[in-house]
Design a protein around this motif. Structure first.
Motif, mmCIF file in Angstrom:
data_model
loop_
_atom_site.group_PDB
_atom_site.id
_atom_site.type_symbol
_atom_site.label_atom_id
_atom_site.label_comp_id
_atom_site.label_asym_id
_atom_site.label_seq_id
_atom_site.Cartn_x
_atom_site.Cartn_y
_atom_site.Cartn_z
ATOM 1 N N VAL A 123 78.781 5.666 3.145
ATOM 2 C CA VAL A 123 77.491 5.310 2.365
ATOM 3 C C VAL A 123 77.445 5.456 0.946
ATOM 4 C CG1 VAL A 123 75.184 5.015 1.816
ATOM 5 C CG2 VAL A 123 75.731 4.636 3.968
ATOM 6 N N PHE A 124 77.335 6.854 0.793
ATOM 7 C CA PHE A 124 77.892 7.559 -0.903
ATOM 8 C C PHE A 124 78.769 7.032 -1.435
ATOM 9 C CE2 PHE A 124 75.480 11.957 -0.379
ATOM 10 C CZ PHE A 124 74.660 10.905 0.293
ATOM 11 N N HIS A 125 80.428 6.727 -0.843
ATOM 12 C CA HIS A 125 81.042 5.362 -1.721
ATOM 13 C C HIS A 125 81.343 4.500 -2.280
ATOM 14 C CE1 HIS A 125 84.155 9.392 -0.978
ATOM 15 N NE2 HIS A 125 84.471 9.068 0.100
ATOM 16 N N PHE A 126 79.993 4.013 -1.653
ATOM 17 C CA PHE A 126 79.759 2.613 -1.937
ATOM 18 C C PHE A 126 78.896 2.698 -3.150
ATOM 19 C CE2 PHE A 126 80.249 -0.283 2.204
ATOM 20 C CZ PHE A 126 81.015 -0.011 2.098
ATOM 21 N N PHE A 127 78.293 3.836 -2.774
ATOM 22 C CA PHE A 127 77.392 4.224 -4.595
ATOM 23 C C PHE A 127 77.899 4.660 -5.545
ATOM 24 C CE2 PHE A 127 73.160 4.715 -1.118
ATOM 25 C CZ PHE A 127 72.467 3.341 -1.992
ATOM 26 N N ILE A 142 85.494 11.786 -6.431
ATOM 27 C CA ILE A 142 84.674 13.916 -6.094
ATOM 28 C C ILE A 142 83.117 13.721 -5.524
ATOM 29 C CG2 ILE A 142 85.400 16.147 -6.765
ATOM 30 C CD1 ILE A 142 87.944 14.869 -7.691
ATOM 31 N N LEU A 143 82.955 13.419 -7.425
ATOM 32 C CA LEU A 143 81.271 13.863 -7.086
ATOM 33 C C LEU A 143 80.273 13.134 -5.919
ATOM 34 C CD1 LEU A 143 80.677 11.933 -10.881
ATOM 35 C CD2 LEU A 143 80.650 15.090 -9.840
ATOM 36 N N SER A 144 81.093 11.990 -5.461
ATOM 37 C CA SER A 144 80.048 11.010 -4.495
ATOM 38 C C SER A 144 80.662 12.671 -2.942
ATOM 39 C CB SER A 144 81.147 10.321 -3.821
ATOM 40 O OG SER A 144 80.830 9.553 -2.540
ATOM 41 N N ASN A 145 81.700 12.835 -2.808
ATOM 42 C CA ASN A 145 81.595 14.389 -1.765
ATOM 43 C C ASN A 145 81.011 15.313 -1.631
ATOM 44 O OD1 ASN A 145 83.866 12.666 -0.295
ATOM 45 N ND2 ASN A 145 85.127 13.640 -1.491
#
Length: 435
Positions: free
Chosen positions: A190-194, A409-412
């Motif tokens: 979900v975070f990668h999609f965002f 990286i920011l998502s992670n």
């Protein structure tokens, strides 16, 4: 006692020196552990310890999970399941802004559930989805960064070889760790999609819209993907529901993947030989790593260095969350410089007792550890997945790929912060199924 602590420090230093000299990590740890234990207790007991730890590893049913899952991933790749997943994901979201990138992330997540390897997932989708994205006008660096980031999902979504290594060394149940990783894996997707949505809003030219796929083609993609959907549900669902143990699930998955490859006529003698050889070499490398880590862990336990470290940190009266954040920063830096798995296994004899002394669950820490490894696989100056994609697409400059992974990286980092602040996101599902 002081001499033993100093010897533990020299053992750790010797390990890093051997690694710098290009000695394999497992062998370097094993040499330091055996020599250190020999200096403390005599070399006859040290050699006996080496024999017993090797025997324990080679006869462990838990570790049998690793070669079986690696073999399942090899057969799944031969059967073309990665291409099926990508076509399915593209049919569902490919027409949206950044849809091809989302399809790559979704395909990597699905293939990770039948592969368990970050590098293999990145390499596979570097051949499957990267040419498609570039052909449809995606900015090459962003496309390559998407493949590299999607590949890291292979070590978080069960089955994961790294999680097996952690579970064995931490003496935790593999299934419990797998179940604990399910919610963080969903959050990662979900975070990668965002991240893709945000990036494509800022730079829409880097990810042009694709053509909408008709309903007939979508249903065709769903029908073509039934083998990988059945395989994923059987392997992951069987473990989560308690139908299979981790080892049984791996065996069933390997047989099913072999059957799908044979059913599609893709299992030729040369490919079968290649799958068996790659499984043997990968498994041997992992076994050597685990044996070396066990020898070094036994040596460090005898020196009581972990207990002394816990005492020092306790006497420093540093707030727990400050110490934990400092540990996170050190791990990310180490993961960007050293091999990520090596960082985990070398630090475990010292870090795991420290984390447990702060009151944190070892299952939670295992998932956090894998998330940090994911960040390290993308972070300069190394970033293993970045170099894997670079090897597949040498025409794309390395700085462009590093720019392409920055949104992920920011998502992670956002996901890591969420899991640190809310540990129940990791632990509630294992507790629910246990109850």
């Amino acid at each position: 006692m002081d001499d033993a602590i100093q010897l533990a420090g020299f053992g750790l230093l010797a390990t890093f020196v051997l690694i710098a000299l290009h000695v394999p990590v497992g062998i370097a740890m094993g040499i330091a552990g055996v020599v250190g234990f020999g200096l403390l207790s005599g070399f006859h007991p040290a050699l006996a310890m080496m024999a017993s730890e090797t025997s324990n590893a080679l006869t462990s049913l838990d570790l049998l999970t690793i070669p079986l899952f690696v073999l399942m991933g090899a057969f799944a790749s031969i059967a073309g399941l990665s291409e099926d997943l990508y076509r399915l994901a593209y049919a569902l979201v490919g027409h949206r802004r950044g849809g091809l990138a989302m399809a790559t992330i979704g395909g990597c997540a699905g293939f990770g559930a039948v592969c368990g390897s970050s590098v293999a997932t990145a390499a596979t989708f570097g051949k499957v989805s990267l040419p498609s994205m570039i052909r449809r006008g995606y900015e090459p660096g962003f496309a390559a960064g998407t493949v590299a980031a999607g590949g890291t999902l292979g070590i978080l979504i069960p089955p994961s070889s790294i999680m097996v290594i952690y579970a064995v060394l931490a003496q935790e149940l593999i299934i419990t760790l797998y179940i604990a990783a399910l919610v963080p894996a969903l959050i990662a997707i979900v975070f990668h999609f965002f991240a893709i949505l945000a990036y494509t809003q800022i730079r829409p030219r880097d990810a042009p819209l694709g053509p909408r796929v008709g309903a007939a083609e979508r249903w065709g993609a769903v029908r073509a993907s039934w083998p990988v959907l059945v395989l994923t549900c059987t392997v992951v669902g069987g473990m989560a529901l308690g139908v299979f143990t981790a080892t049984e699930s791996a065996a069933v998955g390997a047989v099913m993947a072999f059957g799908f490859a044979g059913m599609r006529g893709a299992l030729r003698s040369s490919q079968l030989r290649s799958a068996l050889l790659s499984t043997a070499s990968t498994s041997a490398m992992i076994y050597v790593l685990i044996i070396g880590a066990s020898l070094f862990g036994y040596f460090s336990a005898v020196t009581q260095a972990p207990q002394v470290l816990v005492g020092w940190v306790g006497e420093a009266n540093v707030p727990v969350w400050v110490a934990m954040l400092a540990l996170m920063v050190l791990f990310v830096i180490a993961g960007a410089i050293f091999d990520e798995v090596a960082t985990m296994v070398i630090s475990m004899p010292f870090v795991l007792p420290l984390v447990q002394s702060w009151g944190f669950d070892p299952i939670w820490w295992g998932v956090i550890n894998v998330v940090i490894i994911e960040i390290g696989m993308l972070t300069p100056p190394l970033g293993m997945n970045v170099f894997v994609v670079k090897g597949i697409a040498p025409q794309i400059p390395l700085p462009s790929i590093y720019r392409g992974v920055m949104p992920y990286i920011l998502s992670n980092l956002c996901r890591l912060g969420l899991l640190l602040v809310f540990p129940p996101l990791v632990l509630w599902l294992p507790h629910l199924l246990k109850g």
